[in-house]
Design an enzyme around this catalytic site. Structure first.
Site, short mmCIF file in Angstrom:
data_model
loop_
_atom_site.label_atom_id
_atom_site.label_comp_id
_atom_site.label_asym_id
_atom_site.label_seq_id
_atom_site.Cartn_x
_atom_site.Cartn_y
_atom_site.Cartn_z
N GLY A 124 0.67 -0.64 0.06
CA GLY A 124 -0.35 -0.13 -0.07
C GLY A 124 0.86 1.27 0.36
O GLY A 124 1.83 0.96 0.51
N GLU A 164 -1.02 2.78 6.62
CA GLU A 164 -0.93 3.71 5.72
C GLU A 164 -1.56 5.18 5.94
O GLU A 164 -1.50 6.09 5.88
CB GLU A 164 -2.07 3.10 4.19
CG GLU A 164 -1.04 2.34 4.08
CD GLU A 164 0.78 2.72 3.52
OE1 GLU A 164 0.94 3.60 3.30
OE2 GLU A 164 1.44 1.23 3.32
N TRP A 175 11.79 4.43 11.78
CA TRP A 175 13.33 4.26 11.94
C TRP A 175 13.59 5.10 11.88
O TRP A 175 14.93 5.92 11.76
CB TRP A 175 13.03 3.32 10.74
CG TRP A 175 13.38 3.14 9.93
CD1 TRP A 175 13.72 3.72 9.15
CD2 TRP A 175 11.75 2.38 9.35
NE1 TRP A 175 13.84 3.59 7.35
CE2 TRP A 175 12.12 2.75 8.01
CE3 TRP A 175 10.89 1.88 9.96
CZ2 TRP A 175 11.08 2.33 6.81
CZ3 TRP A 175 10.36 1.45 8.74
CH2 TRP A 175 9.91 1.53 6.92
N ASP A 186 11.55 10.20 13.31
CA ASP A 186 10.18 10.16 12.92
C ASP A 186 9.45 11.71 14.08
O ASP A 186 8.44 11.09 13.66
CB ASP A 186 9.60 8.85 13.66
CG ASP A 186 9.87 8.46 15.37
OD1 ASP A 186 10.14 9.36 15.35
OD2 ASP A 186 8.98 7.59 15.55
N GLN A 194 15.71 4.05 15.94
CA GLN A 194 16.22 2.74 15.34
C GLN A 194 16.57 2.60 14.16
O GLN A 194 17.03 3.86 13.38
CB GLN A 194 14.79 2.02 15.04
CG GLN A 194 14.33 1.45 14.31
CD GLN A 194 12.87 0.98 14.40
OE1 GLN A 194 12.23 0.82 15.54
NE2 GLN A 194 12.34 -0.23 13.40
#
Ligand code: ARG
Ligand code: ZN
Ligand code: CA
Length: 254
Positions: A124, A164, A175, A186, A194
């Protein structure tokens, strides 16, 4: 934003007949899955490691198949379009009737979901807030859509849409989209730094980027693990979603 926000959804089933023409029950199962995950009624949230249990968020967002279409007429919130296109990609062709797909309903009032065949192993893709109205919404591979019908393990719990729609509400990958380096972010404080995406069903703890002892929060919906291995958004991610619903997507507040 106060209380629970109810998002009207239209699902555009774009198909070549046969399996791609997923049935109404499979569409409904996707809406149920979104409500489960965004209201934290998913029972697998119990699998969140103890150290992060307090971060798991009830996002107070609910989803409903539209009952009124753009012209004001009653609808079941599902459109069906037969296409000559065997497989779509990330070029947004599925989002336009002129290119073998289906035009969106007004994207300031409806969350548009397209279900179709996708190539290249793509499950997606989503458009972030602030993009062109003509292509706003989320595209999902039919066999990763919902929890019944053509939905196929390990992506048969409706969580491709959970992920999504997270992007649609301005969440980035956990990450930090820096390949496997440790310098991306993020922009969420309560998710650990990460290295790169995780896949499959990782074992806790999985340490990268000096994030010992607890390691990656790979059970987050914004990682790339199997549906059965992802089961939380954090309070920090919820703060970003709230800012989106109070900002660029405020037209969805009733
Ligand atoms: N955009 C991602 C992809 O196409 C979606 C990953 C969803 N992950 C999942 N477990 N459903 O690969
Ligand atoms: Zn993603
Ligand atoms: Ca972070």
């Amino acid at each position: 934003r106060a209380g629970v926000t109810l998002i009207q959804v239209v699902v555009h089933v774009v198909h070549q007949n046969g399996a791609q023409n997923i049935d109404d029950a499979q569409v409904a199962s996707q809406i149920e899955a979104l409500n489960r995950d965004y209201r934290k009624t998913n029972t697998d949230v119990s699998g969140v490691p103890a150290v992060w249990q307090a971060l798991a968020a009830d996002c107070d967002i609910e989803f409903q198949l539209a009952t009124t279409d753009p012209s004001g007429a009653p609808t079941n919130g599902i459109t069906r379009t037969q296409t000559a296109t065997a497989s779509f990609g990330t070029d947004d062709a599925v989002k336009s009737t002129a290119t073998g797909g289906q035009d969106p309903w007004p994207t300031d009032r409806y969350l548009n979901l397209w279900s179709c065949e996708l190539g290249g192993g793509l499950l997606g893709y989503a458009q972030f807030p602030g993009g062109p109205a003509a292509t706003d919404g989320v595209v999902i591979l039919h066999s990763a859509f919902g929890t019944s019908g053509t939905a196929t393990a390990p992506f048969d719990m409706g969580r491709t849409a959970t992920h999504e729609v997270g992007h649609w509400l301005n969440l980035f990958h956990i990450w930090g989209d820096d390949g496997t380096a440790c310098n991306g972010t993020d922009f969420v404080a309560d998710t650990p730094n990460q290295g790169g995406p995780n896949f499959g069903k990782p074992n806790f703890p999985r340490v990268t980027c000096n994030n010992a002892p607890d390691g990656d929060m790979f059970m987050n919906y914004m990682d790339y693990v199997d549906d059965a291995a992802m089961f939380m958004f954090t309070e920090g991610q919820l703060a970003r979603m709230n800012a989106t619903l109070d900002g660029p997507r405020a037209s969805f507040l009733s």
